[in-house]
Design an enzyme around this catalytic site. Structure first.
Site, short mmCIF file in Angstrom:
data_model
loop_
_atom_site.label_atom_id
_atom_site.label_comp_id
_atom_site.label_asym_id
_atom_site.label_seq_id
_atom_site.Cartn_x
_atom_site.Cartn_y
_atom_site.Cartn_z
N ASP A 86 0.83 -1.19 0.00
CA ASP A 86 0.00 0.00 0.00
C ASP A 86 0.87 1.24 0.00
OD1 ASP A 86 -1.52 -1.41 2.93
OD2 ASP A 86 0.47 -0.57 2.73
N LYS A 107 -4.37 2.42 0.66
CA LYS A 107 -5.48 3.21 1.15
C LYS A 107 -5.02 4.65 1.34
CE LYS A 107 -7.29 -0.60 3.77
NZ LYS A 107 -7.46 -1.16 5.09
N MET A 129 -2.14 7.75 13.47
CA MET A 129 -3.41 8.10 12.80
C MET A 129 -4.20 9.12 13.62
SD MET A 129 -4.52 4.30 11.47
CE MET A 129 -4.06 3.41 12.95
#
Ligand code: SAH
Length: 252
Positions: A40, A62, A177
């Site tokens: 990714d 993503k 995050m």
């Protein structure tokens, strides 16, 4: 050591935080032998150049809050290619088992009877602060660290994190995050009893040429990060160690 890669196997490879030099020797060896690499957007993407001629390289990356390949589809892809007798690398940024869904992928392979192995990676939770001059523990300042996801806000019903307990735990808090919800997270930590003046830092694009660090304090860090237009991927460090600077890798 060179990694022994049997056909029909899936290997979960931790790619480290982004700098290709921070991938393991075993991980690089697996990439060089792979017939299929599923990756990714995070991790040492330059090392995809090390893939064998003719290897299939599949980006299932993503973008935060954007288009992505559903996890079930990724699991199916890994199982399908392995069942064709191919050597499959699942390359993730950092370590596959640190917010990397590596456990789910391991189980999906195991349930399908596909041999699966893991090569741990250097997690961004430790290495990105380090490259910004912040040790996650430091004698007299911090006797431990917690790594926590900030992808849902503290007051969101999906949040299972006790931010009040973290506020009182006396340890360094490393938030992955967490940029999007940083104002809510800082408020929750202060409401839980953490001093508003506690050192806090945000490190974006760590270990890459674009690495940037914002050094601040808990009650201001969200505004200052927003003012500096910090975007993911970024790591937030809260605690006295965030006030240290042990190297000068960055021009700031
Ligand atoms: N498995 C990864 C983490 C995946 S979650 C690991 O072990 O490192 C993705 C989050 O990791 C990002 O939102 C960010 O908080 C952090 N991250 C990963 N790479 C980063 C980097 N190079 N710089 C800053 N943060 C990074």
């Amino acid at each position: 050591m060179r990694f022994e890669f049997a056909p029909g196997t899936v290997v979960l490879v931790g790619g480290g935080p982004g700098d290709p030099g921070l991938m393991t020797v075993a991980g690089l060896s697996a990439i060089q032998q792979a017939d299929v690499i599923v990756h990714d957007r995070l991790g040492p993407l330059e090392l995809l150049d090390e893939a064998a001629d003719g290897a299939e390289v599949i980006n299932v990356g993503k973008i935060p809050r954007g288009a992505y390949t559903p996890q079930e589809e990724i699991n199916r892809l890994l199982v399908d290619r392995a069942q064709q007798g191919l050597r499959v690398v699942r390359l993730k940024g950092g370590d596959n088992y640190v917010f990397g869904r590596g456990g789910e992928e391991w189980l999906a392979c195991a349930e399908a009877g596909v041999p699966v192995r893991v090569i741990p990676g250097v997690t961004s939770a430790v290495s990105v602060p380090a490259m910004a001059g912040i040790p996650v523990t430091h004698r007299s300042l911090s006797q431990g660290f917690c790594v926590v996801s900030g992808h849902v806000a503290p007051d969101d019903e999906r949040s299972a994190v006790d931010w009040g307990a973290l506020a009182r735990c006396g340890l360094t808090i490393v938030i992955l995050m967490g940029v999007h919800n940083l104002n809510h997270i800082a408020d929750a930590l202060i409401a839980g009893g953490m001093e508003p003046g506690t050192a806090a830092a945000v490190v974006a694009d760590g270990t890459t040429p674009g690495q940037r660090t914002i050094r601040s304090r808990l009650d201001r860090v969200s505004n200052e990060a927003a003012g500096a237009d910090v975007r993911p991927p970024a790591i937030v460090v809260v605690g006295a160690v965030a006030g240290l600077t042990l190297n000068a890798r960055e021009p700031d």
